[in-house]
Scaffold this motif. Structure first.
Motif, PDB file in Angstrom:
ATOM      1  N   SER A 123       0.897  -0.970   0.074  1.00 24.91           N
ATOM      2  CA  SER A 123      -0.061  -0.145   0.032  1.00 24.91           C
ATOM      3  C   SER A 123       0.856   1.234  -0.198  1.00 24.91           C
ATOM      4  CB  SER A 123      -1.015   0.231   1.098  1.00 24.91           C
ATOM      5  OG  SER A 123      -0.106  -0.153   2.251  1.00 24.91           O
ATOM      6  N   LEU A 124       0.425   2.530  -0.484  1.00 25.65           N
ATOM      7  CA  LEU A 124       1.123   3.678  -0.187  1.00 25.65           C
ATOM      8  C   LEU A 124       1.773   3.922   0.983  1.00 25.65           C
ATOM      9  CD1 LEU A 124       2.074   6.330  -1.621  1.00 25.65           C
ATOM     10  CD2 LEU A 124      -0.045   7.240  -1.020  1.00 25.65           C
ATOM     11  N   GLY A 125       0.907   3.713   2.036  1.00 30.46           N
ATOM     12  CA  GLY A 125       1.614   3.772   3.394  1.00 30.46           C
ATOM     13  C   GLY A 125       2.667   2.879   3.784  1.00 30.46           C
ATOM     14  N   GLY A 126       2.547   1.497   3.372  1.00 30.14           N
ATOM     15  CA  GLY A 126       3.593   0.393   3.411  1.00 30.14           C
ATOM     16  C   GLY A 126       5.001   0.937   2.646  1.00 30.14           C
ATOM     17  N   ARG A 127       4.682   1.418   1.468  1.00 28.70           N
ATOM     18  CA  ARG A 127       5.832   1.917   0.775  1.00 28.70           C
ATOM     19  C   ARG A 127       6.428   2.949   1.329  1.00 28.70           C
ATOM     20  NH1 ARG A 127       3.840   3.479  -4.451  1.00 28.70           N
ATOM     21  NH2 ARG A 127       1.783   3.262  -3.731  1.00 28.70           N
ATOM     22  N   LEU A 128       5.743   4.002   1.926  1.00 27.11           N
ATOM     23  CA  LEU A 128       6.349   5.016   2.507  1.00 27.11           C
ATOM     24  C   LEU A 128       7.182   4.867   3.687  1.00 27.11           C
ATOM     25  CD1 LEU A 128       3.806   8.098   1.964  1.00 27.11           C
ATOM     26  CD2 LEU A 128       6.005   7.900   0.954  1.00 27.11           C
ATOM     27  N   LYS A 129       6.642   3.699   4.570  1.00 28.71           N
ATOM     28  CA  LYS A 129       6.989   3.315   5.811  1.00 28.71           C
ATOM     29  C   LYS A 129       8.679   2.817   5.504  1.00 28.71           C
ATOM     30  CE  LYS A 129       3.300   2.374   8.829  1.00 28.71           C
ATOM     31  NZ  LYS A 129       2.707   1.212   9.815  1.00 28.71           N
ATOM     32  N   ASN A 130       9.088   2.341   4.230  1.00 26.36           N
ATOM     33  CA  ASN A 130      10.152   1.923   3.966  1.00 26.36           C
ATOM     34  C   ASN A 130      11.313   3.251   3.701  1.00 26.36           C
ATOM     35  OD1 ASN A 130      10.013  -0.868   4.422  1.00 26.36           O
ATOM     36  ND2 ASN A 130       9.052  -1.121   2.472  1.00 26.36           N
ATOM     37  N   HIS A 131      10.815   4.533   3.648  1.00 20.86           N
ATOM     38  CA  HIS A 131      11.504   5.417   3.292  1.00 20.86           C
ATOM     39  C   HIS A 131      12.203   5.607   2.129  1.00 20.86           C
ATOM     40  CE1 HIS A 131      10.796   6.820   7.533  1.00 20.86           C
ATOM     41  NE2 HIS A 131      11.110   5.716   7.865  1.00 20.86           N
ATOM     42  N   PRO A 132      11.362   5.591   0.966  1.00 21.51           N
ATOM     43  CA  PRO A 132      11.854   5.598  -0.412  1.00 21.51           C
ATOM     44  C   PRO A 132      12.533   7.191  -0.587  1.00 21.51           C
ATOM     45  CG  PRO A 132       9.540   5.701  -0.408  1.00 21.51           C
ATOM     46  CD  PRO A 132       9.895   5.425   0.882  1.00 21.51           C
ATOM     47  N   ASP A 133      13.129   7.184  -1.693  1.00 21.02           N
ATOM     48  CA  ASP A 133      13.532   8.586  -2.238  1.00 21.02           C
ATOM     49  C   ASP A 133      12.392   9.113  -2.868  1.00 21.02           C
ATOM     50  OD1 ASP A 133      16.039   8.595  -0.857  1.00 21.02           O
ATOM     51  OD2 ASP A 133      16.999   7.616  -2.537  1.00 21.02           O
ATOM     52  N   VAL A 134      11.701   8.134  -3.583  1.00 17.29           N
ATOM     53  CA  VAL A 134      10.876   8.597  -4.690  1.00 17.29           C
ATOM     54  C   VAL A 134       9.687   7.514  -4.808  1.00 17.29           C
ATOM     55  CG1 VAL A 134      10.277   8.736  -7.253  1.00 17.29           C
ATOM     56  CG2 VAL A 134      12.590   9.308  -6.408  1.00 17.29           C
ATOM     57  N   VAL A 135       8.452   8.252  -4.711  1.00 19.20           N
ATOM     58  CA  VAL A 135       7.322   7.389  -4.706  1.00 19.20           C
ATOM     59  C   VAL A 135       6.192   7.616  -5.660  1.00 19.20           C
ATOM     60  CG1 VAL A 135       5.932   8.743  -3.106  1.00 19.20           C
ATOM     61  CG2 VAL A 135       5.718   6.316  -2.681  1.00 19.20           C
ATOM     62  N   LYS A 136       5.487   6.554  -6.126  1.00 15.72           N
ATOM     63  CA  LYS A 136       4.501   6.564  -7.273  1.00 15.72           C
ATOM     64  C   LYS A 136       3.240   6.835  -6.540  1.00 15.72           C
ATOM     65  CE  LYS A 136       4.808   5.040 -11.546  1.00 15.72           C
ATOM     66  NZ  LYS A 136       5.100   3.755 -12.572  1.00 15.72           N
TER      67      LYS A 136
END
Ligand SMILES: [Zn+2]
Length: 450
Positions: free
Chosen positions: A356-369
């Motif tokens: 999920s967007l939340g799950g992806r953000l919790k991995n601290h990416p540099d860029v997110v879709k």
């Protein structure tokens, strides 16, 4: 008797478990939707692994979409029986199922516009608002701690499990071939000492237990223009209550606080109608204070226009908006608009599916879709784990503390990540539970009682 696990098996969404009782009764425990599983989500939600028209009874533990979200599809595809749940669960389910239909219709409108332009076949929603409304007449509500005879040889009692308003463990006494079988399905177990709700309650001794096993995460969190993705139910009210408490202690920063979700507004109204379900401390507060969910600076934004206006706001403010995993809803727009500014903070308050967007953000990416566009992540990504509505190891063990483990013939772990379940299983065996099983999706397991 056999149990088949058609969801929440080694994952945390899509909860659906069928009890097959001889000679030929089928009882469905929960009818949840899979969420945040990436591309597989649609397939997982369209393949039941069973025939809806063959189910005799449905019993629901609580109103989270991953426990009720496919009820409209079940009814649309031929289920005609009753749906047993607590009164608060029925009230909340009505709001949430309509909302879920709306979200699907809105999301598809966007996707189909693009597919139409590319001459690809259009997608259908799993169900419409009309399908959702067709579920309502089937709800049969039963208060906590009342013995209810569904039919001869099938007795039901709900016990409070402190997860969200109306959440219950499902305790069944089933007669099969003249023998009594006691089976408990935990639903999601909450934490002891929840801010608003009562602690999970003891439940009758069981021979078989189906136990959820999701845990809360780590702690951290602070400052800035703050976007808080929060589940409309439970989490939003807890945040409002916390802010209300801070105001009472004169510790509330002088800011504007927006609840930007029509659904959260409706649910907060529903929660206010069931003060009897609050814990004793909150009941006590209610005798001194009329509205424990309100405070200075709180504003509700209902219309889309007002929600969009928040984008132009220059001053720091707090925006509480759904959904909690930031997969859908207005919060997704707020994140897209604020994520590339390092002054801002996105604060998660609960579990997020990894994809999920939340799950992806919790991995601290540099860029997110987000909405198929790429955004540079400059805002701080934080989370507060203390707010988790799911009990941790200690809470789950405490909940099981009322059981004599020697009498429990088998315990099934569902609704959790496989790794965490394996660790938990070892711990339960050390506590004296003899057989702990972690079922796979669509697996059927015999209970070995003939
Ligand atoms: Zn839940």
């Amino acid at each position: 008797m056999q149990i088949s696990f058609h969801g929440a098996a080694r994952t945390v969404t899509g909860s659906k478990h069928i009890l097959h009782i001889k000679p030929d009764k089928k009882i469905l425990l929960d009818c949840g939707m899979f969420q945040g599983m990436g591309k597989d989500t649609t397939t997982l939600n369209s393949e039941w692994g069973f025939v809806p028209a063959e189910i005799d009874h449905v019993i629901i533990s609580h109103a989270h979409i991953d426990h009720i979200g496919l009820l409209p599809k079940l009814v649309k595809e031929g289920y005609k029986g009753k749906i047993f749940c607590t009164p608060a669960t029925a009230s909340l389910a009505k709001i949430l199922l309509i909302d879920s239909a709306k979200i699907q219709e809105d999301d598809l409108r966007y996707v189909n516009k693009h597919r139409g332009m590319e001459n690809k076949p259009l997608y259908e929603p799993l169900y419409t608002e009309e399908d959702a409304a067709a579920v309502f007449p089937l709800f049969e509500t039963i208060p906590y701690n009342e013995h209810y005879k569904i039919e001869n040889g099938l007795d039901l009692m709900f016990t409070d499990c402190g997860h969200i308003l109306g959440s219950a463990a499902i305790n069944l006494k089933i007669k099969e071939n003249g023998k009594d079988i006691r089976l408990t399905f935990s639903g999601d177990v909450g934490r002891y000492h929840n801010m608003i709700l009562r602690s999970p309650q003891a439940f009758p001794q069981a021979d078989f237990i189906i136990l959820e096993s999701t845990y809360g995460n780590r702690l951290h969190g602070k400052k800035g223009k703050l976007i808080i993705p929060a589940f409309s139910m439970g989490r939003t009210q807890e945040l409002l209550f916390m802010l209300n408490r801070l105001e009472m202690e004169n510790r509330l920063p002088d800011l504007d606080y927006y609840v930007d979700s029509p659904l959260s507004i409706k649910i907060t109204e529903t929660v206010k109608k069931y003060p009897g379900y609050y814990n004793s401390e909150v009941q006590h507060l209610l005798s001194k204070e009329e509205d424990i969910f309100s405070f200075k600076g709180l504003k509700y934004t209902e219309s889309v226009e007002d929600s969009i206006k928040l984008n132009d706001k220059e001053e720091p403010c707090v925006i509480i908006s759904a959904s909690g995993m930031a997969e859908a809803g207005r919060v997704k727009h707020h994140i897209a608009n604020n994520i590339s500014d390092r002054r801002n903070t996105i604060l998660f308050t609960g579990y997020c599916e990894p994809l999920s967007l939340g799950g992806r953000l919790k991995n601290h990416p540099d860029v997110v879709k987000i909405f198929s566009k790429e955004f540079v992540v400059k805002a701080e990504i934080a989370e507060i784990a203390t707010l988790s509505a799911h009990g941790d190891y200690e809470d789950l063990c405490q909940w099981l503390g009322c059981q004599d483990p020697r009498q429990v013939r088998e315990l099934f772990l569902v609704h959790g990540d496989y790794e965490a379940q394996q660790a938990f299983s070892e711990r339960l065996i050390r506590k004296g539970f003899r057989n702990v099983t972690i079922p796979n999706l669509h697996q059927t397991i015999g209970l070995g009682i003939e």
